[in-house]
Design an enzyme around this catalytic site. Structure first.
Site, PDB file in Angstrom:
ATOM      1  N   TYR A  78       0.828  -1.221   0.056  1.00  0.00           N
ATOM      2  CA  TYR A  78      -0.073   0.076   0.110  1.00  0.00           C
ATOM      3  C   TYR A  78       0.845   1.359  -0.092  1.00  0.00           C
ATOM      4  CZ  TYR A  78      -2.894  -3.918   2.048  1.00  0.00           C
ATOM      5  OH  TYR A  78      -3.320  -4.944   1.980  1.00  0.00           O
ATOM      6  N   HIS A  79       2.034   1.196  -0.656  1.00  0.00           N
ATOM      7  CA  HIS A  79       2.878   2.198  -0.817  1.00  0.00           C
ATOM      8  C   HIS A  79       2.704   2.903  -2.378  1.00  0.00           C
ATOM      9  CE1 HIS A  79       5.243   0.440   2.652  1.00  0.00           C
ATOM     10  NE2 HIS A  79       4.208   0.834   2.856  1.00  0.00           N
ATOM     11  N   LEU A  80       1.580   3.136  -2.838  1.00  0.00           N
ATOM     12  CA  LEU A  80       1.488   3.497  -4.161  1.00  0.00           C
ATOM     13  C   LEU A  80       2.052   4.978  -4.256  1.00  0.00           C
ATOM     14  CD1 LEU A  80      -0.630   1.420  -3.593  1.00  0.00           C
ATOM     15  CD2 LEU A  80      -2.117   2.678  -5.413  1.00  0.00           C
TER      16      LEU A  80
END
Length: 535
Positions: A469-471
């Site tokens: 979830y490190h977009l």
């Protein structure tokens, strides 16, 4: 239709947007409008650290995006939670406070972005911090975001740290100091049992300012471009369409998904994509929505022979009530910590000059937050390379703002990502074969004892791997002659006056670690640049 006018309009009250609005409103001569598509952050679970487990699938506060079928993962779709409330993802994330390493930012500078080296950005990291450890060369104590020590240290976590040390990684008590490499406890964006989201850090102190107007439930529909200048924002609140005019700048801070979506809906982006979706091309900018990056992780999970995990403390109602009592009486314990408590930053190859991979330890095991924790003691681990070569994209699927965009991550597209994923999984397996954690393991749930060869490990990671979830990267910062660059080094959109983007989407390369701290720093630095540019 109503029309209002402000000096600055910030679209998105998330990790960067709330920081920008809070800082700009410190100048009483400027009026600031802050728009947030989601609701207020009044839900108590947003502020209780363990509440991330409640908001992880809650569509009231979470966009709950899904990727398209991923071509290099056998056609799987991947869940992508994104915050949709004041504070954005900083209100629903695991609260890990990690900045990355100096070379991450030095690389940004070398890609043609003066002012973004580690030496340049460190003052803004220090400026945002109210660090429990106090102030020094690397940390600040007078900033708005409360950075706290872990409120739950356990025998299991201590044993895990010792096992990683025995596997060859030295101990550290600070991942944000002179070097990141090592194993130890995370600091988190919480203190005294309360999450320190950017809403709580920047907006609560600013609420009394007459020059700041915060509007929730405001879905941005498009930015109005007149000539080559952004002049207005059109947004929907309930059934009412509202237009707001910006005398100076519009700052888009919707994150790596929503920022490129809004630009594309406004006619800024790849001409072919816009035409396909019935959007008039106002300014062709091929890089909008491209360059999408994220960390992709393999998960390992174990049953243990000691009652040292969170699982058994959540098993029955009386046990959960005791946890609640511990939290409300002491503001400590499992309810006061983030998702992961311990991490290791390590080298997938000893020949490397700095860490290129991350391990995150969780003192619980589950098949999903919606399924509850396992009924037996256990722990789980995520392990991922830091600098993936694979690139995805975000693209609108229609001209309707309420329609979710197409998200394609392209995880494991690059051969190098596959090879490093195998190596980091092997590292985790070596840790779990080291004492004292080895003696605690009573069964390997994932990947299973039949997964040991390189081919078996790669197949497992392909079939079961997860997003961290490190977009980032979809409105990448870079010089104008870079075809995929969207903003310049002052975060101004190339070719459009009065329009900036400031959030994780501007990162040209993914940093070495969790991205929330860097997103807040980007907000701080953007506000400072706006101040300088408007003197």
């Amino acid at each position: 239709m109503t029309i209002s006018e402000y000096d600055f309009i910030v679209v998105g009250a998330g990790s960067a947007g709330a920081a920008i609005a809070g800082r700009l409103s410190e100048n009483p001569a400027w009026t600031v409008l802050l728009l947030e598509a989601g609701p207020s952050d009044r839900n108590p679970w947003i502020h209780i650290p363990i509440g991330y487990a409640k908001t992880f699938y809650d569509s009231r506060y979470n966009w709950k995006y899904m990727t398209e079928r991923e071509p290099f993962l056998g056609g799987r779709t991947i869940y992508q939670p994104r915050g949709k409330t004041l504070g954005g993802t900083s209100s629903i994330n695991g609260m890990v406070y990690v900045r990355g390493i100096a070379s991450d930012f030095d690389t940004w500078r070398q890609l043609g972005n003066p002012g973004w080296s580690y030496e340049d950005v460190l003052p803004f990291f220090r400026r945002l911090e109210s660090n429990e450890r106090g102030s020094d060369e690397y940390h600040g104590r007078d900033g708005p975001v409360k950075i706290g020590e872990p409120a739950w240290r356990t025998q299991l976590s201590d044993a895990y740290i010792e096992a990683v040390a025995n596997a060859g990684v030295h101990r550290t008590d600070d991942f944000n100091g002179p070097e990141q490499e090592g194993v130890g406890y995370y600091q988190i964006t919480a203190r005294d049992g309360r999450r320190s989201s950017t809403a709580r850090s920047y907006l609560v102190p600013a609420r009394g300012r007459a020059n700041l107007h915060i509007v929730t439930g405001a879905l941005a529909e498009r930015i109005v471009i007149e000539g080559k200048r952004a002049t207005r924002i059109v947004y929907k609140q309930g059934n009412q369409s509202v237009t707001a005019k910006a005398r100076r700048d519009i700052i888009v801070s919707g994150g790596a998904v929503n920022s490129p979506q809004l630009l594309q809906l406004s006619g800024i982006g790849p001409a072919g994509l816009l035409a396909e979706n019935g959007v008039k091309v106002m300014h062709e900018l091929p890089g909008v929505g491209e360059n999408l990056q994220d960390h992709y992780a393999g998960r390992l999970m174990y049953k243990i022979n000691r009652r040292w995990s969170l699982n058994e403390r959540m098993k029955t109602l009386p046990q959960r009530l005791l946890l609640g009592a511990e939290y409300f009486l002491t503001r400590k314990g499992p309810m006061a910590v983030g998702a992961s408590t311990v991490a290791a930053f390590f080298r997938s190859n000893p020949a490397l000059s700095e860490p290129d991979s991350q391990l995150q330890f969780f003192a619980f095991s589950t098949d999903g937050f919606d399924k509850g924790l396992h009924p037996f003691p256990g722990f789980s681990v995520l392990v991922n390379p830091h600098r993936p070569e694979s690139r995805g994209f975000v693209r609108i699927k229609s001209s309707k703002p309420q329609d979710a965009p197409l998200i394609q991550m392209n995880f494991l597209q690059a051969e190098a990502d596959k090879l490093i994923s195998i190596e980091v999984m092997k590292f985790a397996m070596r840790v779990h074969a080291s004492d004292p954690i080895k003696s605690l393991i009573d069964g390997e749930l994932k990947p299973g004892r039949d997964v040991r060869s390189d081919d078996e490990i790669l197949a497992y990671v392909t079939e079961t791997g997860e997003s961290c979830y490190h977009l980032c990267g979809t409105c990448a910062m870079g010089p104008k002659d870079n075809r995929l660059a969207v903003v310049d080094e002052r975060l101004r959109v190339h070719g459009i006056a009065g329009l900036r983007v400031a959030d994780a989407s501007i990162m040209p390369r993914l940093i070495s670690g969790n991205t929330n701290a860097t997103s807040i720093m980007i907000g701080e630095k953007c506000a400072d640049m706006i101040r300088v540019d408007n003197c």
